[in-house]
Every structure is written in structure tokens, then in C-alpha cells.
Motif scaffolding. Structure first.
Motif, PDB file in Angstrom:
ATOM      1  N   ASN A   1      71.085   7.199 -23.925  1.00  0.00           N
ATOM      2  CA  ASN A   1      72.059   7.482 -24.973  1.00  0.00           C
ATOM      3  C   ASN A   1      73.451   7.156 -24.446  1.00  0.00           C
ATOM      4  O   ASN A   1      73.699   7.258 -23.236  1.00  0.00           O
ATOM      5  N   VAL A   2      74.339   6.782 -25.356  1.00  0.00           N
ATOM      6  CA  VAL A   2      75.716   6.482 -24.945  1.00  0.00           C
ATOM      7  C   VAL A   2      76.434   7.751 -24.508  1.00  0.00           C
ATOM      8  O   VAL A   2      77.445   7.687 -23.794  1.00  0.00           O
ATOM      9  N   ASP A   3      75.925   8.885 -24.930  1.00  0.00           N
ATOM     10  CA  ASP A   3      76.492  10.181 -24.545  1.00  0.00           C
ATOM     11  C   ASP A   3      75.600  10.791 -23.469  1.00  0.00           C
ATOM     12  O   ASP A   3      74.399  11.018 -23.685  1.00  0.00           O
ATOM     13  N   ALA A   4      76.165  11.081 -22.306  1.00  0.00           N
ATOM     14  CA  ALA A   4      75.380  11.603 -21.193  1.00  0.00           C
ATOM     15  C   ALA A   4      74.709  12.924 -21.539  1.00  0.00           C
ATOM     16  O   ALA A   4      73.532  13.145 -21.208  1.00  0.00           O
ATOM     17  N   SER A   5      75.438  13.810 -22.206  1.00  0.00           N
ATOM     18  CA  SER A   5      74.867  15.121 -22.530  1.00  0.00           C
ATOM     19  C   SER A   5      73.704  15.005 -23.508  1.00  0.00           C
ATOM     20  O   SER A   5      72.722  15.741 -23.407  1.00  0.00           O
ATOM     21  N   VAL A   6      73.799  14.053 -24.446  1.00  0.00           N
ATOM     22  CA  VAL A   6      72.708  13.850 -25.398  1.00  0.00           C
ATOM     23  C   VAL A   6      71.475  13.314 -24.670  1.00  0.00           C
ATOM     24  O   VAL A   6      70.340  13.744 -24.942  1.00  0.00           O
ATOM     25  N   ALA A   7      71.685  12.391 -23.742  1.00  0.00           N
ATOM     26  CA  ALA A   7      70.571  11.846 -22.961  1.00  0.00           C
ATOM     27  C   ALA A   7      69.886  12.954 -22.170  1.00  0.00           C
ATOM     28  O   ALA A   7      68.647  13.007 -22.090  1.00  0.00           O
TER      29      ALA A   7
ATOM     30  N   VAL B   1      71.294   6.894 -18.743  1.00  0.00           N
ATOM     31  CA  VAL B   1      69.835   7.033 -18.621  1.00  0.00           C
ATOM     32  C   VAL B   1      69.542   8.329 -17.866  1.00  0.00           C
ATOM     33  O   VAL B   1      70.053   8.550 -16.764  1.00  0.00           O
ATOM     34  N   ALA B   2      68.731   9.177 -18.475  1.00  0.00           N
ATOM     35  CA  ALA B   2      68.270  10.413 -17.822  1.00  0.00           C
ATOM     36  C   ALA B   2      66.786  10.262 -17.521  1.00  0.00           C
ATOM     37  O   ALA B   2      66.008   9.837 -18.384  1.00  0.00           O
ATOM     38  N   SER B   3      66.416  10.605 -16.308  1.00  0.00           N
ATOM     39  CA  SER B   3      65.015  10.447 -15.896  1.00  0.00           C
ATOM     40  C   SER B   3      64.546  11.690 -15.155  1.00  0.00           C
ATOM     41  O   SER B   3      65.239  12.183 -14.256  1.00  0.00           O
ATOM     42  N   ASN B   4      63.398  12.189 -15.541  1.00  0.00           N
ATOM     43  CA  ASN B   4      62.818  13.374 -14.909  1.00  0.00           C
ATOM     44  C   ASN B   4      61.356  13.079 -14.590  1.00  0.00           C
ATOM     45  O   ASN B   4      60.610  12.600 -15.445  1.00  0.00           O
TER      46      ASN B   4
END
Length: 244
Positions: A68-74, A123-126
Motif C-alpha cells: 500500500n502507498v500508506d505504510a500504516s495501511v499496509a 510492503v509489509a511482510s510477516n
């Protein structure tokens, strides 16, 4: 009388000093024997032993990646999906202790379309590592996680819960293999190997790794993902020296 006594003492001192010099210069047979000894002749061989076993344990890395373009949303989207994945795994019979987070990343990047750079996005990855004690359920576990939102599946590893007893058997085979080699070599000069002069354990291994593509689980959700565990080879290596 006094002069005779002094002469006697002087003579005794001279004899003691002379004996000391002689002792220092005399060869020490025991020390020489310890230092020189005899050269040990060795035949050194490597031995290998293998035991083939059926795995009873599997590990899989399952992950969720969101953009997402927004880090918090990602981050929020990632947290929501990963929670759904973990809940689905628990509902499928995986215990909480067998689910362990092994990686979490949040970073900014961009793409190229031709020569044009896209707008930056996050990009958020878990990633969690899942222990599966019933290896017949590996494919089902992948399907469950994928349906719940996992879009990163890799590093499937099959192993045995306790490989020590198999490894000890492999060590025995490795020693037998080494003695066979030494017997063949030493027979060329009419010698036979006895009790080893030296033994060194070199290395061992026993795991099988699979690089798994998540596309199969995602695109064929209606069909159970087939995962074959195959067999595991427990290998032991030794280096053995025989004197002759």
C-alpha cells in the motif's frame, strides 16, 4: 689435626662437585627414549554410513505480504490477514506452540514499467514457521493457510523428530566401511587392521528440503495440494587411522 680435617673437607667438596659435573654431562637414557620413541606408521581411511528413514515431522514457512502507498495501511492489512492465517491453522489442529514468527519486514519500494518508475509504496511482510507433526497433513495445511490469506509459502523441510538412534546406526556402518577400505589397502603388504589407532567423527546430515511455489496452492484451491515427503538419508562420516 685441624689441617688434616680441612684437607679432608676440601677433598670431599671437590669429589661432590666433580660428581655433579659428571651427572650433568651424562646422557639421560630415559628422557632420550621418551623424546625419540618410534615412528608410528598409519593407514588413514574415510568411512561413510547411510540409513534411509521415513520422516515423521515437517516444517513450513508461511507468510503474508501486503502492499500500500500508506505504510500504516499496509501494516494493518498484513496484521488482519496474518491473524486470519494463524487462526485457521489453529482451527486445523496446529498448536500455538508449533507456530513461531520468524520474520517481519516493512519497507518502501517502487516498480519499473518500461523506463518509467512507479510511485513509491510500502510492503509489509510477516512470516511464521509451522511445525507439522502429522506429515500426511502438510498439503492440507498449505491449503488452509492459502485460503485464509497466506501468499508466501516456501522452505518445506521434512525430518525426523529424533535422529540420534538412526545416526548411531549410520556411525556403525561408517566404521565398517572404513575397516573394509583399510583391509583392502593393508592386504597389499600382508597386514590386517586391528583396533583403530585414531577415530574422528566428521559430519552428518539428514534433512530434505523442498522449494515450494505458492502459485500451486493459490491457483488450485479446489484441489488438495499434493506434497510427498519421500525418504530421508541419515549420513555419518568418519576418519579412521590404523597402525601397523
Amino acid at each position: 689435626m685441624k689441617n688434616k680435617l680441612l684437607i679432608g673437607i676440601s677433598t670431599l667438596l671437590i669429589l661432590v662437585m666433580a660428581f655433579g659435573v659428571f651427572t650433568l654431562n651424562a646422557p639421560n637414557n630415559i628422557s632420550m627414549a621418551d623424546e625419540t620413541g618410534t615412528d608410528t606408521r598409519l593407514v588413514t581411511v574415510n568411512g561413510q554410513g547411510e540409513i534411509v528413514v521415513t520422516p515423521d515431522l515437517a516444517f513450513i514457512d508461511l507468510g503474508v505480504q501486503t502492499k500500500n502507498v500508506d505504510a500504516s495501511v499496509a501494516q494493518q492489512e498484513n496484521a488482519k490477514l496474518m491473524t486470519a492465517v494463524v487462526d485457521a491453522l489453529k482451527a486445523a489442529g496446529i498448536k500455538a506452540d508449533d507456530i513461531k514468527t520468524t520474520g517481519y519486514n516493512l519497507y518502501q519500494t517502487y516498480d519499473y514499467v518500461g523506463d518509467k518508475q512507479s510511485d513509491p509504496y510500502y510492503v509489509a511482510s510477516n512470516i511464521v514457521n509451522v511445525k507439522i507433526k502429522d506429515i500426511t497433513k502438510v498439503g492440507n495445511t498449505i491449503d488452509v493457510a492459502s485460503k485464509a490469506g497466506a501468499n508466501n509459502v516456501n522452505n518445506i523441510r521434512f525430518t525426523v523428530s529424533d535422529d540420534s538412534k538412526f545416526y548411531q546406526e549410520a556411525l556403525k556402518l561408517a566404521m565398517t566401511n572404513a575397516k573394509g577400505k583399510a583391509t583392502a589397502i593393508m592386504s597389499t603388504f600382508n597386514k590386517t587392521p586391528g583396533v583403530p589407532y585414531s577415530v574422528s567423527e566428521v559430519s552428518y546430515g539428514g534433512s530434505i528440503y523442498y522449494d515450494y511455489s505458492p502459485a500451486k496452492a493459490l491457483n488450485e484451491a479446489a484441489v488438495a495440494t499434493p506434497i510427498e515427503s519421500g525418504e530421508i538419508t541419515i549420513t555419518a562420516n568418519v576418519s579412521v587411522g590404523y597402525d601397523y
